[in-house]
Design a protein around this motif. Structure first.
Motif, PDB file in Angstrom:
ATOM      1  N   MET A 194      30.811  77.509 -28.147  1.00  0.00           N
ATOM      2  CA  MET A 194      31.092  77.983 -27.104  1.00  0.00           C
ATOM      3  C   MET A 194      32.402  78.196 -26.247  1.00  0.00           C
ATOM      4  O   MET A 194      33.390  76.851 -26.720  1.00  0.00           O
ATOM      5  N   LYS A 195      32.885  78.591 -26.206  1.00  0.00           N
ATOM      6  CA  LYS A 195      34.253  78.994 -25.476  1.00  0.00           C
ATOM      7  C   LYS A 195      34.626  77.687 -24.966  1.00  0.00           C
ATOM      8  O   LYS A 195      33.473  77.447 -24.118  1.00  0.00           O
ATOM      9  N   LYS A 196      36.188  77.715 -24.217  1.00  0.00           N
ATOM     10  CA  LYS A 196      35.959  76.886 -23.853  1.00  0.00           C
ATOM     11  C   LYS A 196      36.048  76.937 -21.841  1.00  0.00           C
ATOM     12  O   LYS A 196      35.801  75.912 -21.437  1.00  0.00           O
ATOM     13  N   ARG A 197      36.485  78.261 -21.989  1.00  0.00           N
ATOM     14  CA  ARG A 197      36.710  78.682 -20.603  1.00  0.00           C
ATOM     15  C   ARG A 197      34.980  78.652 -20.511  1.00  0.00           C
ATOM     16  O   ARG A 197      34.187  78.513 -19.234  1.00  0.00           O
ATOM     17  N   TYR A 198      34.288  79.022 -21.033  1.00  0.00           N
ATOM     18  CA  TYR A 198      32.485  78.962 -20.824  1.00  0.00           C
ATOM     19  C   TYR A 198      32.003  77.091 -20.165  1.00  0.00           C
ATOM     20  O   TYR A 198      31.140  77.327 -19.390  1.00  0.00           O
ATOM     21  N   ILE A 199      32.182  76.910 -20.586  1.00  0.00           N
ATOM     22  CA  ILE A 199      32.397  75.212 -20.695  1.00  0.00           C
ATOM     23  C   ILE A 199      32.883  74.654 -19.105  1.00  0.00           C
ATOM     24  O   ILE A 199      32.398  73.568 -18.278  1.00  0.00           O
ATOM     25  N   LYS A 200      34.302  75.005 -19.379  1.00  0.00           N
ATOM     26  CA  LYS A 200      35.434  74.714 -18.167  1.00  0.00           C
ATOM     27  C   LYS A 200      34.451  76.088 -16.450  1.00  0.00           C
ATOM     28  O   LYS A 200      34.312  74.977 -15.400  1.00  0.00           O
ATOM     29  N   ILE A 201      34.088  76.562 -17.075  1.00  0.00           N
ATOM     30  CA  ILE A 201      33.256  77.684 -15.381  1.00  0.00           C
ATOM     31  C   ILE A 201      32.157  76.617 -15.218  1.00  0.00           C
ATOM     32  O   ILE A 201      31.787  76.887 -14.230  1.00  0.00           O
ATOM     33  N   LEU A 202      31.324  76.457 -16.208  1.00  0.00           N
ATOM     34  CA  LEU A 202      30.547  75.324 -16.074  1.00  0.00           C
ATOM     35  C   LEU A 202      30.106  74.186 -15.838  1.00  0.00           C
ATOM     36  O   LEU A 202      29.646  73.747 -14.329  1.00  0.00           O
ATOM     37  N   GLU A 203      31.101  73.600 -15.772  1.00  0.00           N
ATOM     38  CA  GLU A 203      31.600  72.121 -14.879  1.00  0.00           C
ATOM     39  C   GLU A 203      32.039  72.411 -12.977  1.00  0.00           C
ATOM     40  O   GLU A 203      31.690  72.404 -12.833  1.00  0.00           O
ATOM     41  N   TYR A 204      32.594  73.858 -13.661  1.00  0.00           N
ATOM     42  CA  TYR A 204      33.462  74.036 -12.210  1.00  0.00           C
ATOM     43  C   TYR A 204      32.161  74.067 -10.616  1.00  0.00           C
ATOM     44  O   TYR A 204      32.044  74.337 -10.056  1.00  0.00           O
ATOM     45  N   LEU A 205      31.871  74.624 -11.563  1.00  0.00           N
ATOM     46  CA  LEU A 205      30.356  75.041 -11.127  1.00  0.00           C
ATOM     47  C   LEU A 205      29.274  73.969  -9.892  1.00  0.00           C
ATOM     48  O   LEU A 205      28.772  73.854  -9.726  1.00  0.00           O
ATOM     49  N   GLU A 206      29.126  73.082 -11.733  1.00  0.00           N
ATOM     50  CA  GLU A 206      28.491  72.236 -11.397  1.00  0.00           C
ATOM     51  C   GLU A 206      29.428  71.360 -10.208  1.00  0.00           C
ATOM     52  O   GLU A 206      28.469  70.333  -9.305  1.00  0.00           O
ATOM     53  N   GLN A 207      30.388  71.193 -10.324  1.00  0.00           N
ATOM     54  CA  GLN A 207      31.314  70.281  -9.000  1.00  0.00           C
ATOM     55  C   GLN A 207      31.271  70.809  -7.887  1.00  0.00           C
ATOM     56  O   GLN A 207      31.982  70.358  -6.932  1.00  0.00           O
ATOM     57  N   SER A 208      30.545  72.192  -7.167  1.00  0.00           N
ATOM     58  CA  SER A 208      30.656  72.793  -6.565  1.00  0.00           C
ATOM     59  C   SER A 208      29.345  72.550  -5.703  1.00  0.00           C
ATOM     60  O   SER A 208      29.094  73.444  -4.509  1.00  0.00           O
ATOM     61  N   GLU A 209      28.441  71.597  -6.023  1.00  0.00           N
ATOM     62  CA  GLU A 209      27.657  71.042  -5.380  1.00  0.00           C
ATOM     63  C   GLU A 209      26.523  71.952  -4.799  1.00  0.00           C
ATOM     64  O   GLU A 209      27.103  72.190  -3.733  1.00  0.00           O
ATOM     65  N   ASN A 210      26.707  72.516  -5.518  1.00  0.00           N
ATOM     66  CA  ASN A 210      25.583  73.978  -5.492  1.00  0.00           C
ATOM     67  C   ASN A 210      26.411  75.113  -4.045  1.00  0.00           C
ATOM     68  O   ASN A 210      25.132  75.593  -3.786  1.00  0.00           O
ATOM     69  N   ASP A 211      27.255  74.845  -3.931  1.00  0.00           N
ATOM     70  CA  ASP A 211      27.876  75.715  -3.121  1.00  0.00           C
ATOM     71  C   ASP A 211      28.569  76.721  -3.856  1.00  0.00           C
ATOM     72  O   ASP A 211      28.538  76.802  -5.440  1.00  0.00           O
ATOM     73  N   PHE A 212      28.509  78.574  -3.728  1.00  0.00           N
ATOM     74  CA  PHE A 212      28.360  79.649  -4.132  1.00  0.00           C
ATOM     75  C   PHE A 212      30.381  79.701  -4.897  1.00  0.00           C
ATOM     76  O   PHE A 212      30.774  79.093  -3.202  1.00  0.00           O
ATOM     77  N   VAL A 213      30.924  80.198  -5.433  1.00  0.00           N
ATOM     78  CA  VAL A 213      32.059  80.323  -5.912  1.00  0.00           C
ATOM     79  C   VAL A 213      32.692  81.646  -5.888  1.00  0.00           C
ATOM     80  O   VAL A 213      31.895  82.335  -7.358  1.00  0.00           O
TER      81      VAL A 213
END
Length: 258
Positions: free
Chosen positions: A1-20
């Protein structure tokens, strides 16, 4: 998996269910919103199980579900092989299996199997390179600089051009080597030279040239240059060599590659 994909997932997870917002993600990762849309689609289709990134035209993206269900396709050897060789060419010394596994987000056991398979392929193809492994130090790629570049080039396929533009495909493979603006500079420079010399090239051929140039730029930046004895001019006219040298020289200067 590309590093950017992982970072996108981590960022969305940290957004506590809010839309980004897509623009926020694009700015964060220094890519276009179209690239983010492509990334989200690829992540949803290829890596997520019982979890999904939902999109809203007004609000953006949100992760729904448990991220522990992320799926890594153990059978996707070709993609891992590319990233293994690319990582080895990015390093100036040995790298351990554990470090490789951490970088690629796969198990150490899977990476060991992949490296062994690559070792056999390189040996069968009689390339003038070898995978050197030393206990407690790790592995590295030794041998001809030309062969190293050709091996990485071989692992890049043109299938992505069916769903991506030229610069997006190059970003897909090399975004951790060069910024989006640098990759766009490579594309525009090569397209200008192709037009100047009235060369008729397919999108696959143009993509292949860009890949070769990007690999060369990275290796030159790491001071891994091709020696005179390694130069091979088989089936290459002087004019083609001249054009390639002009493109590379221009990009080295404009991108400030030492």
């Amino acid at each position: 998996m590309k590093k950017r994909y992982i970072k996108i997932l981590e960022y969305l997870e940290q957004s506590e269910n809010d839309f980004v917002n897509g623009s926020e993600l694009a700015s964060l990762f220094n890519v276009t919103t179209r690239t983010i849309r492509n990334d989200i689609r690829e992540i949803n289709e290829s890596y997520l199980e019982k979890v999904v990134i939902v999109g809203n035209n007004q609000k953006g993206y949100k992760l729904v579900g448990d991220l522990s269900n992320i799926h890594q396709n153990e059978d996707d050897y070709e993609e891992r092989a590319f990233h293994i060789i690319k990582t080895l060419l990015s390093e100036t010394d040995f790298i351990t299996y554990d470090e490789l596994a951490k970088k690629l987000y796969f198990s150490t056991q899977t990476i060991r199997k992949d490296v062994q398979k690559l070792f056999q392929i390189i040996k069968a193809e009689k390339r003038n390179i070898e995978m050197e492994a030393i206990i407690f130090q790790g592995i590295r790629l030794k041998g001809s600089e030309v062969e190293k570049r050709l091996l990485l080039k071989k692992l890049v396929t043109t299938n992505c051009l069916k769903r991506m533009s030229l610069d997006e495909a190059l970003q897909y493979y090399f975004d951790d080597w060069f910024s989006q603006s640098s990759i766009q500079l490579v594309c525009s420079c090569i397209e200008e030279e192709v037009t100047k010399y009235n060369l008729l090239l397919s999108s696959q051929e143009l993509f292949s040239i860009c890949v070769n140039i990007i690999i060369s730029l990275k290796r030159v930046g790491l001071n891994q240059k091709i020696s005179e004895k390694d130069m091979r001019l088989d089936n290459t006219s002087f004019e083609e060599l001249k054009i390639a040298k002009l493109i590379l020289t221009r990009l080295v200067r404009e991108m400030n590659v030492q």
